[in-house]
Design a protein around this motif. Structure first.
Motif: not given
Length: 125
Positions: A42-46, A52-54, A114-118
């Motif tokens: 969930y780094a994109g939501h930092t 924190d809930r995620l 890209e998201s899939s690979e990450r």
């Protein structure tokens, strides 16, 4: 498949939907996510109020990361899953059938190659 799906014994039902729609499972495991893995996922939501809930949700109990393959797999999985909010999701999508709420919506799908690979690297090394 997120913790709420595993807690409610939905693994088989969800896998059937993917396979019935011509997708192939190429990697899969049952595991409990560490805080580090959840934060990476969930780094994109930092920094967002719900971050924190995620992380707490993803680490509360076992989940099932999996890799699905097939023609146009990313778009097909996203369509099968439905929209993020189960209440707004089209009928017969996985989230409409099994999702509990916006925050406990049963499944995740990468939104791009890209998201899939990450995400594959995070969950499967």
């Amino acid at each position: 498949m997120k913790p709420d799906a595993v807690e409610r014994n939905l693994i088989g039902s969800i896998l059937v939907e993917y396979e019935r729609n011509g997708l192939k499972i190429s990697e899969m495991k049952l595991m409990k996510a560490s805080t580090t893995i959840a934060e990476q996922h969930y780094a994109g939501h930092t920094g967002k109020p719900f971050f924190d809930r995620l992380v707490a949700y993803l680490t509360r109990s076992p989940l099932v990361p999996l890799v699905l393959e097939g023609e146009n797999a990313i778009n097909r999985v996203r369509t099968l899953n439905g929209t993020t909010d189960p209440e707004d999701s089209p009928d017969n999508t996985i989230r409409a059938l099994y999702g509990l709420s916006l925050s406990e919506n049963t499944v995740h799908a990468s939104d791009s190659t890209e998201s899939s690979e990450r995400e594959r690297a995070i969950w499967f090394g």
